[in-house]
Design a protein around this motif. Structure first.
Motif, PDB file in Angstrom:
ATOM      1  N   ILE A  32       1.084  -0.619  -0.437  1.00 23.47           N
ATOM      2  CA  ILE A  32      -0.090   0.065   0.498  1.00 23.47           C
ATOM      3  C   ILE A  32       0.563   1.038  -0.094  1.00 23.47           C
ATOM      4  N   LYS A  33       0.391   1.849  -1.073  1.00 23.29           N
ATOM      5  CA  LYS A  33       1.391   3.541  -1.004  1.00 23.29           C
ATOM      6  C   LYS A  33       0.622   4.828  -0.461  1.00 23.29           C
ATOM      7  N   LEU A  34       1.388   5.155   0.631  1.00 24.96           N
ATOM      8  CA  LEU A  34       0.237   6.138   1.174  1.00 24.96           C
ATOM      9  C   LEU A  34       1.808   7.695   1.172  1.00 24.96           C
ATOM     10  N   ALA A  35       2.358   7.364   0.369  1.00 23.52           N
ATOM     11  CA  ALA A  35       3.762   8.231   0.271  1.00 23.52           C
ATOM     12  C   ALA A  35       3.388   9.269  -1.047  1.00 23.52           C
ATOM     13  N   SER A  36       3.071   9.249  -1.978  1.00 20.86           N
ATOM     14  CA  SER A  36       2.991  10.657  -2.769  1.00 20.86           C
ATOM     15  C   SER A  36       2.000  11.132  -2.513  1.00 20.86           C
ATOM     16  N   GLY A 323       4.860  -4.027   4.001  1.00 24.04           N
ATOM     17  CA  GLY A 323       4.402  -3.154   2.954  1.00 24.04           C
ATOM     18  C   GLY A 323       3.331  -2.324   2.506  1.00 24.04           C
ATOM     19  N   LEU A 324       3.715  -0.719   3.694  1.00 23.77           N
ATOM     20  CA  LEU A 324       3.227  -0.045   3.752  1.00 23.77           C
ATOM     21  C   LEU A 324       4.437   0.647   3.555  1.00 23.77           C
ATOM     22  N   ILE A 325       4.126   1.764   2.696  1.00 21.82           N
ATOM     23  CA  ILE A 325       5.814   3.609   1.930  1.00 21.82           C
ATOM     24  C   ILE A 325       4.359   4.494   2.269  1.00 21.82           C
ATOM     25  N   VAL A 326       5.656   4.564   3.297  1.00 27.93           N
ATOM     26  CA  VAL A 326       4.774   6.510   3.170  1.00 27.93           C
ATOM     27  C   VAL A 326       6.084   7.515   3.168  1.00 27.93           C
ATOM     28  N   ARG A 327       6.249   8.576   3.391  1.00 25.92           N
ATOM     29  CA  ARG A 327       7.382   9.736   3.172  1.00 25.92           C
ATOM     30  C   ARG A 327       7.866   9.760   4.166  1.00 25.92           C
ATOM     31  N   GLY A 328       9.187   9.190   4.759  1.00 27.57           N
ATOM     32  CA  GLY A 328       9.995   9.463   5.922  1.00 27.57           C
ATOM     33  C   GLY A 328      10.545  11.099   6.042  1.00 27.57           C
ATOM     34  N   GLY A 329      10.007  11.658   7.846  1.00 23.49           N
ATOM     35  CA  GLY A 329      10.722  12.773   7.328  1.00 23.49           C
ATOM     36  C   GLY A 329      11.535  13.127   7.743  1.00 23.49           C
ATOM     37  N   HIS A 330      12.841  12.115   7.633  1.00 23.12           N
ATOM     38  CA  HIS A 330      14.010  12.024   7.636  1.00 23.12           C
ATOM     39  C   HIS A 330      14.656  12.005   6.336  1.00 23.12           C
ATOM     40  N   MET A 331      13.624  12.618   5.455  1.00 23.11           N
ATOM     41  CA  MET A 331      14.186  13.186   3.899  1.00 23.11           C
ATOM     42  C   MET A 331      12.968  14.456   3.364  1.00 23.11           C
ATOM     43  N   LEU A 332      12.527  14.999   4.651  1.00 30.05           N
ATOM     44  CA  LEU A 332      11.487  16.021   4.539  1.00 30.05           C
ATOM     45  C   LEU A 332      12.068  17.115   5.652  1.00 30.05           C
ATOM     46  N   GLY A 333      13.530  16.864   6.720  1.00 28.53           N
ATOM     47  CA  GLY A 333      14.085  17.576   7.690  1.00 28.53           C
ATOM     48  C   GLY A 333      12.653  17.977   8.873  1.00 28.53           C
TER      49      GLY A 333
END
Length: 366
Positions: A32-36, A323-333
């Motif tokens: 499940i992609k919840l990243a974009s 199986g869960l894709i999110v956006r990691g805050g370590h890449m966003l500051g």
């Protein structure tokens, strides 16, 4: 061969991990992609038919002026056709704005943590990016106004802000604009505006009528569900739009994108249903975060940023293994936070179940 000096230091944009790549790397069958910040409900059912009809014209160039789509969007918004410009996503309109108005030595004001393509395109043109820290995750408009100088050509306001999801109100934007000199363009990037339900969101169309230096950016990638087709647009004063058009590449949007966008904007019932489902999903996640003892920023788009009080990379990887894709805050500051797209009710429930497991495994930062 050496590239121009203004791009040597620029990072390459890193999108969210693709579903197929995660399946392949981790041997998973369901991901499940919840990243974009894509629309989990897809697009209007009329879009597929519109694309299929365009297949017969695949050998023909698209309408360079996107005339039919321009007329439909103008009618929908209540603006004139000469107030619109289309791009391959609103990303391309950002690029065209920078190309049209910035020269080396100009300044551009933006938030410290916001959509990275503002800074990226400004620096390609040799302009200086003035980054103003967020205040409680929101644009600090007073500080941004104070940062404007005689050299400031463009101010960028992402509203709701990506990645925090926070919003500046109509009253706040109006107070800010009253302080901005006429020589400075104010870009209101409203990629997620259709999700807003507060009643306090800025009326950018009204503001454009009052201020020649205001331009709004919109996209068909988010609530309209046309992310793969890359089509977005800008709304502004005819003189500003004409200047942007002078640097626009010919045939920059495809026949398929134009046809799909036309079908999509004519199906506002689908948009209303997506907005309603998104609001329900957002409320669900906010309540679940509270039960888990986690703080999240007030969210006004189709995503939410939550502080997991643990290294974001560790939580991101724990979710990825499930199986869960999110956006990691370590890449966003935001080193202890995650940015999570609002999914369907089933996807949201699976995310919370996986997050609960991961939080039990990863120790809290002391």
């Amino acid at each position: 061969m050496k590239p121009k000096q203004t791009i040597i230091h620029l990072p390459v944009y890193q999108p969210g991990k693709p579903i197929d790549e995660v399946k392949r790397e981790l041997g998973l069958t369901e991901v499940i992609k919840l990243a974009s910040n894509e629309n989990p409900f897809g697009s209007s059912p009329h879009v597929k038919a519109a694309i299929e009809a365009e297949i017969a014209n695949i050998s023909l160039y698209p309408d360079g002026g996107a005339v039919q789509l321009t007329e439909a969007v103008a009618a929908s918004l209540g603006v004139e056709t000469n107030q619109l410009i289309f791009g391959a996503g609103s990303d391309e309109v950002i690029l065209m704005l920078a190309r049209a108005f910035l020269v080396p030595g100009d300044e551009s004001v933006m938030a410290s943590h916001t959509f990275p393509q503002y800074k990226h395109n400004c620096e390609i043109e040799g302009a200086v990016s003035i980054e103003v820290p967020l205040k409680d995750g929101t644009h600090d408009l007073d500080a941004m106004a104070a940062a404007i100088t005689d050299r400031t050509k463009i101010v960028w306001i992402c509203n709701p802000n990506n990645p925090t999801g926070t919003m500046n109100t109509d009253a706040e934007i109006k107070a800010f604009l009253a302080k901005v000199p006429a020589h400075t363009i104010v870009v209101l990037d409203e990629a997620y505006c259709e999700y807003n339900t507060t009643g306090e969101f800025p009326d950018s169309i009204e503001l454009i009528g009052q201020y020649k230096n205001v331009i709004s950016l919109r996209t068909f990638s988010k609530i309209y569900g046309l992310a793969s087709l890359r089509i977005g647009y800008g709304i502004g004063h005819p003189d500003v739009i004409r200047s942007i058009n002078q640097v626009r590449e010919p045939f920059n949007t495809t026949r398929f994108a134009q046809a799909a966008a036309l079908a999509a904007i004519n199906d506002q019932d689908f948009i209303a249903s997506c907005r309603e489902a998104n609001t329900a999903g957002l409320n669900y996640l906010e309540e679940q975060f509270k039960q888990l003892g986690l703080h999240s920023f007030p969210a006004h788009g189709n995503f939410i940023m939550v502080d997991v009080v643990r290294p974001a990379a560790d939580v991101f990887n724990g979710l990825l293994r499930r199986g869960l894709i999110v956006r990691g805050g370590h890449m966003l500051g935001f080193p202890t936070s995650l940015r999570v797209t609002i999914g369907s009710s089933e996807q949201n429930a699976k995310f919370i179940a996986a997050l609960t497991e991961v939080l039990a495994e990863v120790p809290v930062l002391v």
